[in-house]
Motif scaffolding. Sequence first.
Motif, PDB file in Angstrom:
ATOM      1  N   LYS A 240      87.775  95.684  89.184  1.00 38.35           N
ATOM      2  CA  LYS A 240      87.792  97.112  89.477  1.00 38.35           C
ATOM      3  C   LYS A 240      89.199  97.662  89.264  1.00 38.35           C
ATOM      4  CE  LYS A 240      86.623 100.443  93.064  1.00 38.35           C
ATOM      5  NZ  LYS A 240      86.135 100.619  94.458  1.00 38.35           N
ATOM      6  N   GLY A 241      89.259  98.712  88.453  1.00 48.25           N
ATOM      7  CA  GLY A 241      90.545  99.348  88.179  1.00 48.25           C
ATOM      8  C   GLY A 241      91.452  98.533  87.288  1.00 48.25           C
ATOM      9  N   LYS A 242      90.935  97.506  86.621  1.00 51.79           N
ATOM     10  CA  LYS A 242      91.746  96.642  85.767  1.00 51.79           C
ATOM     11  C   LYS A 242      91.344  96.816  84.302  1.00 51.79           C
ATOM     12  CE  LYS A 242      93.613  94.777  89.424  1.00 51.79           C
ATOM     13  NZ  LYS A 242      92.809  95.466  90.409  1.00 51.79           N
ATOM     14  N   THR A 243      92.250  96.365  83.441  1.00 53.93           N
ATOM     15  CA  THR A 243      91.969  96.363  82.007  1.00 53.93           C
ATOM     16  C   THR A 243      91.259  95.048  81.678  1.00 53.93           C
ATOM     17  OG1 THR A 243      93.946  97.685  81.578  1.00 53.93           O
ATOM     18  CG2 THR A 243      92.970  96.507  79.711  1.00 53.93           C
ATOM     19  N   VAL A 244      89.960  95.120  81.394  1.00 58.43           N
ATOM     20  CA  VAL A 244      89.134  93.925  81.241  1.00 58.43           C
ATOM     21  C   VAL A 244      89.097  93.506  79.776  1.00 58.43           C
ATOM     22  CG1 VAL A 244      86.852  92.930  81.569  1.00 58.43           C
ATOM     23  CG2 VAL A 244      87.744  94.588  83.218  1.00 58.43           C
ATOM     24  N   VAL A 245      89.385  92.212  79.556  1.00 59.73           N
ATOM     25  CA  VAL A 245      89.297  91.601  78.230  1.00 59.73           C
ATOM     26  C   VAL A 245      88.339  90.419  78.346  1.00 59.73           C
ATOM     27  CG1 VAL A 245      90.528  90.338  76.444  1.00 59.73           C
ATOM     28  CG2 VAL A 245      91.603  92.301  77.524  1.00 59.73           C
ATOM     29  N   GLU A 246      87.319  90.361  77.468  1.00 56.27           N
ATOM     30  CA  GLU A 246      86.324  89.293  77.515  1.00 56.27           C
ATOM     31  C   GLU A 246      86.555  88.345  76.335  1.00 56.27           C
ATOM     32  OE1 GLU A 246      82.963  92.435  79.064  1.00 56.27           O
ATOM     33  OE2 GLU A 246      82.301  90.601  78.068  1.00 56.27           O
ATOM     34  N   VAL A 247      86.576  87.032  76.658  1.00 56.18           N
ATOM     35  CA  VAL A 247      86.800  85.996  75.654  1.00 56.18           C
ATOM     36  C   VAL A 247      85.687  84.968  75.798  1.00 56.18           C
ATOM     37  CG1 VAL A 247      88.353  84.245  74.761  1.00 56.18           C
ATOM     38  CG2 VAL A 247      89.293  86.338  75.756  1.00 56.18           C
ATOM     39  N   ARG A 248      84.902  84.776  74.721  1.00 57.05           N
ATOM     40  CA  ARG A 248      83.822  83.790  74.731  1.00 57.05           C
ATOM     41  C   ARG A 248      84.250  82.583  73.893  1.00 57.05           C
ATOM     42  NH1 ARG A 248      78.646  86.689  73.531  1.00 57.05           N
ATOM     43  NH2 ARG A 248      79.452  86.734  71.396  1.00 57.05           N
ATOM     44  N   TYR A 249      84.147  81.370  74.488  1.00 59.68           N
ATOM     45  CA  TYR A 249      84.692  80.156  73.877  1.00 59.68           C
ATOM     46  C   TYR A 249      83.560  79.152  73.682  1.00 59.68           C
ATOM     47  CZ  TYR A 249      88.183  76.485  73.008  1.00 59.68           C
ATOM     48  OH  TYR A 249      88.951  75.491  72.441  1.00 59.68           O
ATOM     49  N   THR A 250      83.344  78.717  72.442  1.00 64.54           N
ATOM     50  CA  THR A 250      82.292  77.749  72.128  1.00 64.54           C
ATOM     51  C   THR A 250      82.811  76.727  71.120  1.00 64.54           C
ATOM     52  OG1 THR A 250      81.435  79.217  70.381  1.00 64.54           O
ATOM     53  CG2 THR A 250      80.430  79.403  72.574  1.00 64.54           C
ATOM     54  N   LYS A 251      81.971  75.714  70.876  1.00 69.19           N
ATOM     55  CA  LYS A 251      82.333  74.652  69.934  1.00 69.19           C
ATOM     56  C   LYS A 251      81.100  74.248  69.160  1.00 69.19           C
ATOM     57  CE  LYS A 251      84.342  70.025  69.720  1.00 69.19           C
ATOM     58  NZ  LYS A 251      84.854  68.870  70.519  1.00 69.19           N
ATOM     59  N   SER A 252      81.250  74.131  67.828  1.00 67.23           N
ATOM     60  CA  SER A 252      80.159  73.692  66.959  1.00 67.23           C
ATOM     61  C   SER A 252      80.676  72.523  66.133  1.00 67.23           C
ATOM     62  CB  SER A 252      79.701  74.847  66.054  1.00 67.23           C
ATOM     63  OG  SER A 252      78.687  74.404  65.174  1.00 67.23           O
TER      64      SER A 252
END
Length: 333
Positions: A240-252
């Motif tokens: 709440k009230g923050k600068t949100v950055v989403e990072v999705r990490y996977t491996k193939s």
Amino acid sequence: MENNFIDLRLNQQGNQGEDSFWPSFTDIMTVVVMIFLLAMVILLLRNMELLSQLRLSIASEQEALELVRTTDEQNETLEERLIAREHEITMLRMQLMRMTERSEEQEAAISSQRFQITNLSRERDELDNKTKALTQERELLTTQVTRLNQETSRLQNQVSESNRNIERLRLDLEQATARQESTQQDLEQIRLTLREKDQELLAALTRTQEADEQLIDLKQDYSQLKIQYNKLLRPARTAKGKTVVEVRYTKSGQYFRIDYKGPEDSRFSSISRKQLEQNLSRLKRQEDNLYVKVIIPKNSGLSYNEAWSFTNHMHQNYDYYYQEEAEKERIVE
């Protein structure tokens, strides 16, 4: 002269003109005043009606603003709870991966111990068979010695037997006795070997039992950790009230994939690790309330160490919450 009286008033003609002017002027002013009052009443009534409508409009606007504010707060609360639950799911998935890896290691160790136990059991069975065979051979030799002793007694009773036959029987007896002693030594050696194998088998069974106990302890630790984690969710870290950055990490296979969604992006885009570091460093310099949301999907293909190392690196280097914790530790030191 009126009614035989002389009119002595001055300016008689002017007064007659004035008498004819003022009543008309009064009537006109009365009409004007009445029109003015009527218009004023109409305006007052109209203003009261407009004022009532204005108050209703203001009340409706305030209700709409209150509804919008309530809706925004509910949306922010739901979004915050959604982010917190997603973070909780990510942490639980990493804990599950770690417990799965440790369980697989324990199962591999248990399989190895069971294989060793099987080999030791087979060796013990072989030694038992050898022991039985040597025992039978010993019994046979004992029987032969008994027979030889009986034959010797019989030959001793027969004085007429030749000395050569007696000597041969004595040699046979000595050889049988030597074979019996050798068999006895082999039997003792086999017994010692069997005792050692039994000790090894007991040690292997003990190690297997310890491994099973460790596995049970790990499962209990996992259950307790899950309970403690659900109880000890740190409410201080919030989006709440923050600068949100989403990072999705996977491996193939052997290749890692990073999907990035910035605060102004509408969807995820695939970027390299270097680009991710540059974007987060730039946002960290611009914003002091950067919230890094690391997403580890269910079928990510990552090991626990890989998922935890990446998540810990992102949080420790860029997330506002861990930056504040590090600052507090530096102040305490």
